[in-house]
Scaffold this active site. Structure first.
Site, short mmCIF file in Angstrom:
data_model
loop_
_atom_site.label_atom_id
_atom_site.label_comp_id
_atom_site.label_asym_id
_atom_site.label_seq_id
_atom_site.Cartn_x
_atom_site.Cartn_y
_atom_site.Cartn_z
N CYS A 2 -19.51 6.16 -64.78
CA CYS A 2 -18.22 5.64 -65.20
C CYS A 2 -18.37 4.76 -66.43
O CYS A 2 -19.47 4.55 -66.94
CB CYS A 2 -17.60 4.84 -64.06
N SER A 54 -16.27 11.17 -60.94
CA SER A 54 -16.40 11.18 -59.48
C SER A 54 -17.73 11.80 -59.06
O SER A 54 -18.03 12.95 -59.39
CB SER A 54 -15.24 11.98 -58.86
N GLY A 79 -22.26 3.11 -62.20
CA GLY A 79 -23.59 3.34 -61.65
C GLY A 79 -23.55 3.90 -60.24
O GLY A 79 -22.53 4.44 -59.79
N GLY A 363 -37.40 11.82 -65.55
CA GLY A 363 -38.66 11.10 -65.28
C GLY A 363 -38.88 9.84 -66.07
O GLY A 363 -40.02 9.34 -66.12
#
Length: 622
Positions: A2, A54, A79, A363
């Site tokens: 977001c 979403s 987050g 990674g």
């Protein structure tokens, strides 16, 4: 994933419609971060805006700004909280109630219980703002490693904040260019946090929270410091702990209500993540990009690894023409300029990935946590100078007299220069003497080591390898790699997750002695051992490949005219003696030396300046 933006006034809003329009303008700059939904909240002091992508709880109950406790608290949150189910269970036993299934609501309840210590209870990537309507206090926090961004600025009696700087640039009336930040950028290829190229805009640093009370300046406090604290333990014990922590982290990072995939190069880091994810997420899709030029593509290695793991692998080959065409939008997406050439192919990789999934694992962080960069061999190669300390001063003087390019000159200079003065991070573009030649406002009293001095003070008694890792962990990781990861993915509304950068994984990594991180010529030695049986043996033995980009060749050939035109036409003469860069480009084309990284740093800044400073409505405001 977001984005959010907001404005807090110390005085009761006299023209709330104007403030709402301002925040709406800011919020509209962040549509790419959250295309699924928009939300607003306004009271007599604050206006909050939000854009939603979403991922968890796809219902309207995840809508933000989200209220809690009879509308006392309002939240905007960017987050994921990966341990939200565990936190929710704990909070329920203490009487906290929930209306939906989102991690946002759990975060609010956790704040109601823990207050400013709430970030210490979270596992995840986050930047969030909570407005307490009773106490009239704004609380904001950024995750432990800086995976998610947060920027703020104060102008008169108003406090602005946003997920990206581009939401702040059009709003602030009193912007000044940060010449010290430009000087640092020319060394690091990014602007070290908390500074930006606008003196009034600051980044909230990783592991910090911010409190803003009406009529007071914002107060910033550190809640987490990523510090290496090696312990005496058998290697096999640490290997088992590390393997367990990695598996647990990947499992948590797979929590999602939308499709999840993984980036896959030919290297060990992404291979470990994909291998573990494949065990717990059937039909995992993986994604890779490369180039046509031999030696600059890991596509065959990625395909080989994917075949071994039994996962689908989607690939894209990038041409220099596509690279040049995409470059302006890439620069716009980055906010402040980021001149890491590897960030551009990751931009293409994010675009490819978003066609198939909404969430991807990557990674980032493994090299900083487990000592993966080739330069980390330097303490071993320079060990001889520990025996010559009495004459190191004389050796250094001799090295300065040697002609440029003479064999042994660089070795002598590095060996006789203290680590704190020679190492500022994994990237080192222009040195002080070079910057003094082309920067018209060069400040002799602002050398690059100043930007990392505070981090060296914190690890004064550590061994050289640990010092180097610590510098990269606090600068290169969040300033370059995580900015790259966030902006390239968010440009296409893709959520990118980094399982190595989990506080439980770091807890184990921080305990590993330096001799177990690098063994002989092997970097990330203990991580390779923890991955045995998960990834192909050939991958475990592979040296670090990075993300090779053929700009060295392209700037001689396909990109030469393009680059020259950018330098000539760029209206940046107030900053630079541009003849220096044109000579650099000409010498690069003739093959006198490889100046591609220096040139890329210049081209990136000039393109950024054109987009962010010289738009029609902004010319007079810097």
């Amino acid at each position: 994933m977001c984005g959010f933006a907001g404005l807090l006034s110390s005085q009761s809003l006299s023209q709330p419609k104007n403030e709402f329009a301002t925040v709406k303008t800011m919020n509209n700059m962040l549509v790419h971060r959250g295309p699924d939904d928009a939300g607003y909240f306004q009271d007599e002091y604050i206006t909050m805006g939000f854009r939603r992508l979403s991922i968890i709880d796809l219902t309207a109950k995840g809508h933000q700004p989200m209220p809690y406790l009879n509308d006392r608290y309002l939240l905007t949150f960017n987050g994921e909280i990966y341990n939200y189910l565990e936190l929710k269970k704990e909070l329920k036993t203490e009487g906290y109630q929930f209306q939906g299934d989102s991690d946002s609501e759990v975060l609010l309840a956790a704040y109601a219980k823990y207050g400013v210590t709430v970030p210490q209870h979270l596992r995840g990537m986050f930047a969030f703002v909570i407005w307490d309507t009773e106490e009239k206090v704004l609380f904001a926090a950024r995750d432990h490693f800086g995976i998610k961004p947060f920027y703020f600025a104060t102008e008169n009696d108003q406090f602005y904040y946003a997920s990206e700087q581009k939401a702040l640039y059009p709003i602030l009336r009193e912007r000044q260019f940060n010449h010290e930040a430009l000087q640092d950028y020319m060394t690091f290829q990014y602007v070290p946090e908390p500074e930006t190229l606008a003196t009034s805009i600051h980044a909230l640093e990783p592991g910090h929270y911010l409190i803003k009370r009406l009529g007071e300046k914002p107060r910033v406090q550190r809640y987490f410091n990523a510090t290496f604290t090696p312990v005496q333990a058998k290697e096999d014990v640490l290997v088992k702990r590390l393997r367990k922590a990695l598996i647990d982290s990947v499992k948590l990072h797979l929590r999602s209500d939308v499709p999840v995939g993984a980036f896959l190069s030919g290297g060990i880091d992404s291979s470990i993540i994909a291998a573990i994810a494949n065990q717990y997420h059937p039909n995992l899709k993986t994604f890779s990009v490369g180039f046509e030029r031999p030696g600059y593509s890991e596509l065959s290695l990625a395909a080989e690894t994917a075949d071994h793991l039994g996962v689908e692998n989607y690939q894209l080959t990038i041409t220099p023409g596509e690279f040049m065409t995409t470059f302006p939008y890439f620069v716009w997406a980055m906010d402040d300029p980021l001149a890491d050439p590897a960030a551009v192919p990751q931009f293409f990789l994010a675009r490819l990935t978003r066609r198939y999934v909404t969430v991807a694992l990557t990674g980032e962080g493994a090299d900083e946590l487990f000592a993966g960069y080739p330069i980390y061999h330097e303490p071993q190669s320079l060990r001889i100078f520990q025996k010559t300390q009495i004459i190191n001063g004389a050796l250094h003087w001799i090295a300065t007299l040697m002609p440029a390019g003479m064999r042994g000159k660089s070795f002598l200079l590095r060996g006789t220069t203290p680590l704190e003065k020679r190492y500022v991070g994994d990237a080192f573009i222009f040195d002080e003497a070079q910057k003094a030649q082309f920067l018209k406002n060069y400040d002799l009293h602002h050398p690059a080591p100043q930007a990392v001095a505070k981090y060296y003070r914190e690890v004064a008694t550590a061994d050289p390898l640990t010092k180097m890792q610590s510098i990269d962990l606090h600068t290169w990781l969040n300033g370059d790699l995580l900015r790259n990861a966030d902006r390239t993915s968010m440009a296409f509304s893709l959520e990118l997750r980094t399982p190595f950068l989990d506080r439980k994984v770091f807890q184990v990594a921080s305990q590993i002695p330096s001799e177990m991180r690098i063994q002989g010529k092997t970097t990330k030695a203990i991580l390779r051992k923890a991955a045995e049986g998960l990834v192909p043996v050939a991958v475990l033995k592979r040296p670090k490949l990075g993300f090779p980009v053929p700009i060295r060749h392209w700037l001689k050939d396909e990109m030469y005219d393009w680059a020259r035109q950018i330098i000539i036409t760029s209206p940046t003469d107030q900053f630079f003696r541009k003849a220096y860069f044109l000579k650099l480009l000409a010498n690069h084309r003739r093959g006198k030396a490889d100046y591609s990284r220096q040139l890329w740093t210049v081209l990136t800044f000039m393109t950024w300046y054109q987009q962010y400073v010289l738009t029609a409505s902004e010319k007079e405001r810097w």
